[in-house]
Design a protein around this motif. Structure first.
Motif, short mmCIF file in Angstrom:
data_model
loop_
_atom_site.label_atom_id
_atom_site.label_comp_id
_atom_site.label_asym_id
_atom_site.label_seq_id
_atom_site.Cartn_x
_atom_site.Cartn_y
_atom_site.Cartn_z
N ALA A 2 0.82 -1.22 0.00
CA ALA A 2 0.00 0.00 0.00
C ALA A 2 0.86 1.27 0.00
O ALA A 2 0.63 2.16 -0.83
CB ALA A 2 -0.97 -0.02 1.18
N PRO B 194 -6.36 0.70 -4.78
CA PRO B 194 -7.00 -0.63 -4.89
C PRO B 194 -6.08 -1.70 -5.48
O PRO B 194 -6.27 -2.89 -5.18
CB PRO B 194 -8.21 -0.38 -5.80
CG PRO B 194 -8.57 1.05 -5.54
CD PRO B 194 -7.25 1.75 -5.34
N THR C 8 -4.13 -4.16 -2.95
CA THR C 8 -4.75 -5.31 -2.27
C THR C 8 -4.33 -6.64 -2.90
O THR C 8 -4.26 -7.67 -2.24
CB THR C 8 -6.27 -5.20 -2.29
OG1 THR C 8 -6.73 -5.13 -3.66
CG2 THR C 8 -6.73 -3.96 -1.55
N VAL D 144 -8.34 -9.62 -5.74
CA VAL D 144 -7.60 -10.35 -4.70
C VAL D 144 -7.85 -11.85 -4.84
O VAL D 144 -6.92 -12.66 -4.74
CB VAL D 144 -8.01 -9.87 -3.30
CG1 VAL D 144 -7.31 -10.70 -2.22
CG2 VAL D 144 -7.67 -8.40 -3.13
#
Length: 495
Positions: A328, A341, A344, A400
């Motif tokens: 992140a 996003p 992730t 994910v």
């Protein structure tokens, strides 16, 4: 393992098989140039990607680019029917059969592009991105230029001429990047990638022709053509399956989750490929040629493979752990908050990247030892198992879930299959485990230090720098006891 026989094998000169010491020097020198080349080019691509993601293109446009890139890579995997590898692998003077290779490669590439041009709207629609049709038609012109460049590029690889390859790749990079940036900031969107890729590939073709003069000569020998197709078609099939493995996820995400999710996934997948591209690509430019020269000596091949794998894993593990553990903050720092996003999926894709490095080296080794049937079976198993798992993963967990499915299939099914195939080729599990044990142990220790230090110090930029340094020091301490195994005797020379 017997050498590959060709119509010209009987005319092989003694100089075609260099002395072991000479081969060792060539491999080391080529690997050094290849690593420098790959690092420089990838850093340049990295900087270009930052500029485009921050200031020119959004997730949807990256998604269109991801679709076009996927189709291009699939076509490139089979564009010359696998016959280009004969220039590197076959015994004898390659100039005797190179004209036939060039004719087959150019003809098959042209036919592939024609088929893609006609079917581009249907392909783009099937992949959930109808507007990618025009981008596909332009970007896949690279199939034609790549098919023609196969012969001169094969001569450079056969001769371990990675210094010349670096100059060619530099010209490719400069021209493709310049065209892409100019068009992207002019508002061309994903089409800027397409024209940039075409411009760079034309530069690479010209560079290869100049670096290997006299190799762009067409010709035809029916007997050679039959032998080339017999040699190449199984390899083209295996290569197509290998590309399907690393690109079927793009198709699944694009058709199931839409262009925006695909844009985030493509960015994360590209980030996870940094270690693979920097380290694995550098090694693969010399690994196939090197394994081919060792294929007649099972003991030397086993030593060479296990040592090469150990070095690759040792160099890749710290990069994978750092990018996965700091996903992140790294995405936020490099690309900006709108791309968060993508973070992730990154830890799982970094694990996949580490597995891919070992599998790609095993792929080259199996090709060099003529284990083509085993290679096809392993790659086919990978694709067949991957598709349903990724579809379920996309439905349950988005990008994910797709990333987790990738890791599950690769680590749980494909790695054991590759180990079994390598064992049948004379490369046992013990030397592989010995070579990888210390780097993998260091990676586990590094991940624990990384997680603990993040909790204690937080996620500010200075804290993250301190965390990264502490984790790298921990890794170095853990790997140090295995340095003799990794650096051991120069097996290529003593083979």
């Amino acid at each position: 393992m017997d050498s590959v026989r060709t119509p010209d094998s009987e005319t092989a000169e003694p100089s075609d098989t260099p002395a072991p010491a000479s081969l060792g020097r060539k491999v080391r020198n080529a690997a050094r140039w290849s690593l420098i080349n790959t690092v420089v080019m990838r850093l340049g691509n990295f900087a270009t990607g930052i500029l485009l993601a921050r200031f020119a293109l959004g997730p949807a446009q990256w998604g269109v680019y991801g679709i076009a890139q996927t189709v291009l890579l699939v076509l490139l995997s089979a564009n010359e029917l696998g016959v280009g590898l004969a220039v590197i692998r076959w015994d004898g003077d390659p100039r005797r059969f190179a004209p036939t290779v060039l004719t087959l490669s150019a003809a098959s590439s042209g036919l592939l592009y024609a088929a893609l041009f006609v079917s581009a709207p249907a392909v783009a629609g099937l992949l959930g991105s109808p507007e990618a049709s025009g981008v596909l038609r332009v970007m896949c012109l690279c199939v034609v230029t790549d098919g023609v460049a196969q012969v001169p590029a094969g001569f450079l690889t056969r001769e371990f001429a990675q210094g010349r390859r670096m100059l060619i790749d530099a010209a490719n990079f400069v021209l493709s990047t310049a065209v892409t940036l100019v068009l992207a900031f002019a508002g061309w969107g994903a089409m800027s990638f397409a024209w940039g890729a075409v411009a760079g590939n034309v530069a690479a073709l010209v560079g290869c022709a100049l670096a290997a003069p006299g190799t762009l000569r067409f010709g035809w020998d029916p007997e050679q053509a039959r032998a080339l197709l017999k040699f190449g078609l199984p390899l083209a099939g295996a290569s197509l399956l290998a590309l399907a493995v690393v690109n079927v996820d793009t198709m699944v995400v694009g058709s199931s989750l839409g262009q925006v999710s695909l844009g985030f996934y493509v960015l994360a997948f590209n980030m996870s490929g940094w270690p693979v591209r920097i380290i694995s690509e550098a090694a693969r430019r010399v690994s196939f040629a090197g394994f081919s020269r060792l294929a007649d000596s099972p003991q030397a091949l086993a030593q060479g493979f296990s040592r090469a794998l150990g070095v690759l894993v040792a160099g890749t593990v710290p990069l994978c752990v750092l990018l996965g553990g700091l996903a992140a903050p790294v995405v936020h720092l490099v690309y900006g908050s709108r791309w968060l996003p993508a973070a992730t999926a990154l830890p799982w894709l970094m694990a996949l990247g580490l597995v891919r490095i070992g599998c790609e080296l095993a792929y080259d080794c199996l090709v060099a030892t003529e284990q083509r049937r085993a290679l096809l079976l392993v790659q086919g198993l990978w694709v067949v198992a991957l598709v349903p798992v990724l579809l379920v993963g996309a439905r349950l967990g988005g990008i994910v879930g797709v990333s987790q499915g990738h890791v599950l299939v690769a680590a749980g099914l494909v790695v054991p299959a590759f180990l079994h195939a390598l064992n049948r080729a004379g490369i046992g599990l013990v030397p592989i485990a010995r070579a990888c044990a210390w780097p993998l142990l260091g990676g586990v220790a590094m991940a624990l230090v990384l997680l603990a230090a993040k909790r204690l110090l937080g996620e500010s930029t200075p804290a993250l720098c301190a965390v990264a340094v502490a984790a790298l020091v921990c890794y170095a301490v853990c790997v140090l006891p295995g340095r003799r195994i990794l650096l051991g005797s120069r097996t290529v020379e003593t083979a």
